[in-house]
Write a protein that holds these residues in place. Structure first.
Motif, mmCIF file in Angstrom:
data_model
loop_
_atom_site.group_PDB
_atom_site.id
_atom_site.type_symbol
_atom_site.label_atom_id
_atom_site.label_comp_id
_atom_site.label_asym_id
_atom_site.label_seq_id
_atom_site.Cartn_x
_atom_site.Cartn_y
_atom_site.Cartn_z
ATOM 1 N N ILE A 209 41.445 39.335 -19.810
ATOM 2 C CA ILE A 209 41.693 40.760 -20.029
ATOM 3 C C ILE A 209 43.190 40.954 -20.176
ATOM 4 C CG2 ILE A 209 41.513 43.092 -19.094
ATOM 5 C CD1 ILE A 209 39.069 42.102 -17.475
ATOM 6 N N ASP A 210 43.584 41.541 -21.297
ATOM 7 C CA ASP A 210 44.991 41.840 -21.543
ATOM 8 C C ASP A 210 45.180 43.338 -21.356
ATOM 9 O OD1 ASP A 210 47.472 42.511 -22.667
ATOM 10 O OD2 ASP A 210 47.364 40.872 -24.125
ATOM 11 N N HIS A 211 45.726 43.704 -20.197
ATOM 12 C CA HIS A 211 45.884 45.125 -19.882
ATOM 13 C C HIS A 211 46.967 45.777 -20.722
ATOM 14 C CE1 HIS A 211 43.080 45.074 -16.520
ATOM 15 N NE2 HIS A 211 43.539 43.868 -16.278
ATOM 16 N N THR A 212 47.966 45.022 -21.137
ATOM 17 C CA THR A 212 49.049 45.570 -21.947
ATOM 18 C C THR A 212 48.538 45.978 -23.330
ATOM 19 O OG1 THR A 212 50.635 44.170 -20.788
ATOM 20 C CG2 THR A 212 51.348 45.133 -22.886
ATOM 21 N N ASP A 213 47.804 45.074 -23.976
ATOM 22 C CA ASP A 213 47.273 45.364 -25.313
ATOM 23 C C ASP A 213 45.912 46.042 -25.272
ATOM 24 O OD1 ASP A 213 49.503 44.310 -26.549
ATOM 25 O OD2 ASP A 213 48.628 42.310 -26.799
ATOM 26 N N ARG A 214 45.368 46.247 -24.073
ATOM 27 C CA ARG A 214 44.059 46.880 -23.889
ATOM 28 C C ARG A 214 42.973 46.134 -24.675
ATOM 29 N NH1 ARG A 214 43.450 51.691 -21.546
ATOM 30 N NH2 ARG A 214 41.880 52.347 -23.040
ATOM 31 N N LYS A 215 42.927 44.818 -24.428
ATOM 32 C CA LYS A 215 41.938 43.966 -25.084
ATOM 33 C C LYS A 215 41.214 43.117 -24.054
ATOM 34 C CE LYS A 215 44.107 43.458 -29.588
ATOM 35 N NZ LYS A 215 44.630 42.491 -30.577
ATOM 36 N N VAL A 216 39.917 42.923 -24.310
ATOM 37 C CA VAL A 216 39.085 42.042 -23.505
ATOM 38 C C VAL A 216 38.644 40.904 -24.422
ATOM 39 C CG1 VAL A 216 36.894 41.842 -22.278
ATOM 40 C CG2 VAL A 216 38.287 43.898 -21.993
ATOM 41 N N TYR A 217 38.847 39.683 -23.954
ATOM 42 C CA TYR A 217 38.474 38.500 -24.721
ATOM 43 C C TYR A 217 37.235 37.881 -24.099
ATOM 44 C CZ TYR A 217 43.090 39.007 -26.746
ATOM 45 O OH TYR A 217 44.191 39.502 -27.403
ATOM 46 N N VAL A 218 36.227 37.629 -24.937
ATOM 47 C CA VAL A 218 34.995 37.012 -24.461
ATOM 48 C C VAL A 218 34.867 35.616 -25.063
ATOM 49 C CG1 VAL A 218 33.821 39.201 -24.035
ATOM 50 C CG2 VAL A 218 33.576 38.098 -26.257
ATOM 51 N N ASP A 219 34.118 34.759 -24.394
ATOM 52 C CA ASP A 219 34.010 33.369 -24.822
ATOM 53 C C ASP A 219 32.777 33.101 -25.679
ATOM 54 O OD1 ASP A 219 32.016 33.499 -22.962
ATOM 55 O OD2 ASP A 219 32.728 31.844 -21.731
ATOM 56 N N ARG A 220 32.474 34.025 -26.538
ATOM 57 C CA ARG A 220 31.354 33.876 -27.467
ATOM 58 C C ARG A 220 31.832 34.174 -28.887
ATOM 59 N NH1 ARG A 220 29.859 32.629 -23.050
ATOM 60 N NH2 ARG A 220 27.767 32.626 -22.256
ATOM 61 N N THR A 221 31.132 33.604 -29.871
ATOM 62 C CA THR A 221 31.463 33.882 -31.264
ATOM 63 C C THR A 221 30.820 35.199 -31.689
ATOM 64 O OG1 THR A 221 29.506 32.778 -32.154
ATOM 65 C CG2 THR A 221 31.504 31.411 -31.805
ATOM 66 N N LYS A 222 31.276 35.705 -32.805
ATOM 67 C CA LYS A 222 30.690 36.930 -33.351
ATOM 68 C C LYS A 222 29.208 36.728 -33.646
ATOM 69 C CE LYS A 222 33.488 39.277 -36.211
ATOM 70 N NZ LYS A 222 34.452 39.519 -37.314
ATOM 71 N N GLU A 223 28.860 35.568 -34.172
ATOM 72 C CA GLU A 223 27.458 35.285 -34.492
ATOM 73 C C GLU A 223 26.593 35.256 -33.231
ATOM 74 O OE1 GLU A 223 24.194 35.111 -36.608
ATOM 75 O OE2 GLU A 223 26.162 35.351 -37.516
ATOM 76 N N GLN A 224 27.098 34.642 -32.162
ATOM 77 C CA GLN A 224 26.344 34.611 -30.910
ATOM 78 C C GLN A 224 26.122 36.028 -30.384
ATOM 79 O OE1 GLN A 224 29.118 31.967 -28.975
ATOM 80 N NE2 GLN A 224 27.606 30.316 -28.897
ATOM 81 N N ILE A 225 27.121 36.856 -30.482
ATOM 82 C CA ILE A 225 27.001 38.241 -30.005
ATOM 83 C C ILE A 225 26.065 39.035 -30.912
ATOM 84 C CG2 ILE A 225 28.278 40.386 -29.641
ATOM 85 C CD1 ILE A 225 30.679 38.494 -28.830
ATOM 86 N N LYS A 226 26.195 38.841 -32.209
ATOM 87 C CA LYS A 226 25.334 39.542 -33.166
ATOM 88 C C LYS A 226 23.862 39.173 -32.961
ATOM 89 C CE LYS A 226 24.977 40.406 -38.124
ATOM 90 N NZ LYS A 226 25.578 40.082 -39.434
ATOM 91 N N SER A 227 23.594 37.928 -32.535
ATOM 92 C CA SER A 227 22.222 37.447 -32.343
ATOM 93 C C SER A 227 21.661 37.769 -30.959
ATOM 94 C CB SER A 227 22.176 35.931 -32.554
ATOM 95 O OG SER A 227 22.556 35.613 -33.863
ATOM 96 N N SER A 228 22.441 38.458 -30.142
ATOM 97 C CA SER A 228 21.996 38.774 -28.776
ATOM 98 C C SER A 228 20.834 39.772 -28.795
ATOM 99 C CB SER A 228 23.161 39.339 -27.964
ATOM 100 O OG SER A 228 23.549 40.601 -28.463
ATOM 101 N N PRO A 229 20.103 39.875 -27.681
ATOM 102 C CA PRO A 229 18.996 40.830 -27.627
ATOM 103 C C PRO A 229 19.466 42.255 -27.952
ATOM 104 C CG PRO A 229 18.900 39.356 -25.754
ATOM 105 C CD PRO A 229 20.208 39.083 -26.453
ATOM 106 N N GLU A 230 18.636 42.960 -28.671
ATOM 107 C CA GLU A 230 18.950 44.326 -29.108
ATOM 108 C C GLU A 230 19.225 45.233 -27.909
ATOM 109 O OE1 GLU A 230 19.584 46.821 -32.295
ATOM 110 O OE2 GLU A 230 18.699 44.844 -32.530
ATOM 111 N N TYR A 231 20.300 45.988 -27.990
ATOM 112 C CA TYR A 231 20.648 46.959 -26.944
ATOM 113 C C TYR A 231 19.796 48.211 -27.127
ATOM 114 C CZ TYR A 231 23.285 50.669 -24.630
ATOM 115 O OH TYR A 231 23.651 51.734 -23.859
ATOM 116 N N ASP A 232 19.214 48.677 -26.047
ATOM 117 C CA ASP A 232 18.425 49.914 -26.048
ATOM 118 C C ASP A 232 18.887 50.748 -24.867
ATOM 119 O OD1 ASP A 232 16.563 51.961 -25.793
ATOM 120 O OD2 ASP A 232 14.823 50.653 -25.941
ATOM 121 N N LYS A 233 19.465 51.905 -25.155
ATOM 122 C CA LYS A 233 20.041 52.715 -24.069
ATOM 123 C C LYS A 233 19.005 53.172 -23.056
ATOM 124 C CE LYS A 233 19.900 57.205 -26.344
ATOM 125 N NZ LYS A 233 20.662 58.371 -26.727
#
Length: 141
Positions: free
Chosen positions: A92-116
């Motif tokens: 987490i970079d508090h200065t730039d207000r960014k959170v870095y995750v250890d997954r690729t875009k494809e892995q995140i895109k293929s994740s289970p569908e979010y349902d509120k």
């Protein structure tokens, strides 16, 4: 040396990240207040996968063993939201207000569908937890 098991719904131990004596994950800033909530609000932070930007944090939970981020992906995947368990947060970079995750875009895109309506149910959490745990086992970071 045994690898650290992936725990999807918990923030990582900062001592286990990057071998640094400073807090690379920003977890020390996520210390719980007397109410059990984080003293830092990550809503609005940008989220970066290992291969690029994926969106902004729309909602965050800091509950013990149930922490997650809801990320609004904007135009990247047609406005879809995704849930990222706290265990995927690498830095987490508090200065730039960014959170870095250890997954690729494809892995995140293929994740289970979010349902509120169901994302806080035990069944959904198990499905997402299994996805990211299997994903971690197959492609450790």
């Amino acid at each position: 040396m045994q690898p650290t098991p992936f725990t999807p719904w918990s923030w990582r131990d900062p001592a286990g990240l990057a071998g640094s004596d400073r807090d690379p994950a920003g977890v020390e800033s996520l210390e719980e207040s007397e109410t059990g909530r984080s003293s830092v609000d990550l809503v609005g932070f940008k989220v970066e996968a290992t291969d690029g930007h994926i969106g902004s944090i729309d909602q965050a939970s800091y509950d013990v063993e149930a922490a997650y981020l809801v990320v609004d992906t904007g135009p990247w995947i047609f406005g879809r939201k995704v849930i990222l368990p706290a265990g995927t947060v690498q830095n987490i970079d508090h200065t730039d207000r960014k959170v870095y995750v250890d997954r690729t875009k494809e892995q995140i895109k293929s994740s289970p569908e979010y349902d509120k309506e169901t994302f806080e149910t035990q069944d959904y959490r198990e499905q997402v937890g299994e996805y990211y745990t299997g994903n971690y086992r197959d492609y450790p970071r």
